[in-house]
Design a protein around this motif. Structure first.
Motif, PDB file in Angstrom:
ATOM      1  N   THR A  92       0.787  -1.205  -0.096  1.00 24.29           N
ATOM      2  CA  THR A  92       0.011  -0.070   0.063  1.00 24.29           C
ATOM      3  C   THR A  92       0.916   1.138   0.021  1.00 24.29           C
ATOM      4  O   THR A  92       0.455   2.117  -0.563  1.00 24.29           O
ATOM      5  CB  THR A  92      -0.980  -0.042   1.196  1.00 24.29           C
ATOM      6  N   SER A  93       2.002   1.066   0.654  1.00 23.14           N
ATOM      7  CA  SER A  93       3.033   2.346   0.895  1.00 23.14           C
ATOM      8  C   SER A  93       4.367   1.857   0.865  1.00 23.14           C
ATOM      9  O   SER A  93       4.647   0.635   1.188  1.00 23.14           O
ATOM     10  CB  SER A  93       2.748   3.351   2.082  1.00 23.14           C
ATOM     11  N   VAL A  94       5.287   2.800   0.422  1.00 19.85           N
ATOM     12  CA  VAL A  94       6.669   2.267   0.420  1.00 19.85           C
ATOM     13  C   VAL A  94       7.481   3.726   0.755  1.00 19.85           C
ATOM     14  O   VAL A  94       7.023   4.889   0.322  1.00 19.85           O
ATOM     15  CB  VAL A  94       7.067   2.013  -1.110  1.00 19.85           C
ATOM     16  N   ALA A  95       8.516   3.563   1.552  1.00 25.06           N
ATOM     17  CA  ALA A  95       9.490   4.130   2.097  1.00 25.06           C
ATOM     18  C   ALA A  95      10.802   3.808   1.683  1.00 25.06           C
ATOM     19  O   ALA A  95      11.107   2.652   1.953  1.00 25.06           O
ATOM     20  CB  ALA A  95       9.330   4.574   3.760  1.00 25.06           C
ATOM     21  N   VAL A  96      11.441   4.701   1.094  1.00 27.08           N
ATOM     22  CA  VAL A  96      12.963   4.619   0.509  1.00 27.08           C
ATOM     23  C   VAL A  96      13.844   5.398   1.437  1.00 27.08           C
ATOM     24  O   VAL A  96      13.980   6.400   1.302  1.00 27.08           O
ATOM     25  CB  VAL A  96      13.220   4.645  -1.041  1.00 27.08           C
ATOM     26  N   TRP A  97      14.606   4.629   2.172  1.00 28.72           N
ATOM     27  CA  TRP A  97      15.532   5.370   3.062  1.00 28.72           C
ATOM     28  C   TRP A  97      16.903   4.878   2.611  1.00 28.72           C
ATOM     29  O   TRP A  97      17.249   3.736   2.413  1.00 28.72           O
ATOM     30  CB  TRP A  97      15.377   5.059   4.680  1.00 28.72           C
ATOM     31  N   ASP A  98      17.884   5.854   2.502  1.00 25.62           N
ATOM     32  CA  ASP A  98      19.325   5.660   2.458  1.00 25.62           C
ATOM     33  C   ASP A  98      20.015   5.593   3.715  1.00 25.62           C
ATOM     34  O   ASP A  98      19.730   6.459   4.733  1.00 25.62           O
ATOM     35  CB  ASP A  98      20.042   6.583   1.512  1.00 25.62           C
ATOM     36  N   PRO A  99      20.615   4.672   4.286  1.00 22.76           N
ATOM     37  CA  PRO A  99      21.478   4.709   5.675  1.00 22.76           C
ATOM     38  C   PRO A  99      22.378   5.960   5.713  1.00 22.76           C
ATOM     39  O   PRO A  99      22.800   6.432   4.605  1.00 22.76           O
ATOM     40  CB  PRO A  99      22.004   3.276   5.639  1.00 22.76           C
ATOM     41  N   PRO A 100      22.844   5.935   6.864  1.00 22.77           N
ATOM     42  CA  PRO A 100      23.911   6.880   6.963  1.00 22.77           C
ATOM     43  C   PRO A 100      25.139   6.862   6.316  1.00 22.77           C
ATOM     44  O   PRO A 100      25.751   5.799   6.031  1.00 22.77           O
ATOM     45  CB  PRO A 100      24.215   6.865   8.748  1.00 22.77           C
ATOM     46  N   ASN A 101      25.597   8.180   5.682  1.00 25.24           N
ATOM     47  CA  ASN A 101      26.539   7.860   4.616  1.00 25.24           C
ATOM     48  C   ASN A 101      26.542   7.154   3.422  1.00 25.24           C
ATOM     49  O   ASN A 101      27.588   7.018   2.799  1.00 25.24           O
ATOM     50  CB  ASN A 101      28.079   7.507   5.594  1.00 25.24           C
ATOM     51  N   HIS A 102      25.430   6.894   3.010  1.00 25.06           N
ATOM     52  CA  HIS A 102      25.159   5.968   1.850  1.00 25.06           C
ATOM     53  C   HIS A 102      24.026   6.844   0.887  1.00 25.06           C
ATOM     54  O   HIS A 102      23.663   6.045  -0.137  1.00 25.06           O
ATOM     55  CB  HIS A 102      24.864   4.575   2.254  1.00 25.06           C
ATOM     56  N   TRP A 103      24.041   8.061   1.053  1.00 22.16           N
ATOM     57  CA  TRP A 103      22.998   8.590   0.048  1.00 22.16           C
ATOM     58  C   TRP A 103      23.669   8.926  -1.205  1.00 22.16           C
ATOM     59  O   TRP A 103      22.687   9.240  -2.158  1.00 22.16           O
ATOM     60  CB  TRP A 103      22.515   9.930   0.754  1.00 22.16           C
TER      61      TRP A 103
END
Length: 223
Positions: A92-103
């Motif tokens: 239903t929903s998606v969140a895309v996070w980049d971890p610390p120091n990996h953006w």
């Protein structure tokens, strides 16, 4: 080139039954297709995406490949992609996070993704590059979790699925005492993010007289 950010719709009242039916799952490499489908629908009318693809038909046609490529080439490998599912188990929903120091996407990943990204962007490659440079210029330097995208299927907006995704990852931020960062693309959503502890640190305008974006930062809550 890597993924651009996005927003979640305003929340509305939801029933206790709906609250019980929400689950958050970590996405794996096999989830790229369904995550891209959800994000493409959620961002079909996003101001930032409209700046890349001004034409609605071209934008809707290009977004699935764009998201699918970015997820496979970079984001899923970082382990920060979460999916909210409902009673039937559908995303239903998606969140895309980049971890610390990996953006920042490594050069090798960019090269690997380039053919598909170029296909998705078409004649809008230069516009996308200018926007990417603008976003990178305003990106904070301290280590943080970066909320790249969060979106909900339009028909299910306001039922709390995106909120469940935020709660899940922000709990990790608090547990590890790590800040979080996002760029809000709609002014009406600033107050929503503020409820989750984010605050506006800067407002800036995208190139070519584009829309205003708001950088938002969240310090972790102390135990």
């Amino acid at each position: 080139m890597r993924e651009i950010i996005g927003d979640i719709p305003p929340q509305k009242a939801h029933t206790s039954e709906e609250l019980m039916e929400r689950r958050v799952l970590g996405a794996g490499t096999n989830d790229a297709e369904r995550c891209a489908e959800v994000l493409a629908a959620a961002f079909a009318d996003d101001p930032l995406m409209a700046q890349i693809w001004p034409g609605s038909a071209e934008r809707k046609r290009s977004l699935p490949l764009y998201f699918r490529t970015s997820l496979r080439s970079h984001h899923l490998a970082g382990g920060g992609v979460d999916i909210a599912v409902g009673r039937d188990g559908d995303a239903t929903s998606v969140a895309v996070w980049d971890p610390p120091n990996h953006w920042r996407q490594p050069a090798v990943s960019t090269l690997r993704a380039a053919p598909h990204l170029l296909q998705a962007l078409g004649t809008r490659v230069l516009a996308a590059l200018k926007i990417r440079r603008a976003l990178d210029h305003h990106h904070p330097k301290p280590a943080h979790w970066y909320l790249v995208n969060i979106g909900t299927r339009p028909a299910l907006g306001g039922l709390g699925f995106a909120g469940a995704l935020l709660d899940t990852r922000l709990a990790v931020c608090d547990e590890t005492q790590m800040p979080a960062y996002l760029v809000c693309t709609r002014e009406e959503n600033i107050s929503l993010y503020e409820k989750y502890g984010f605050r506006v640190t800067e407002a800036f305008t995208l190139p070519a007289s584009g829309p205003t974006m708001w950088s938002m930062w969240r310090d972790p809550e102390t135990p």
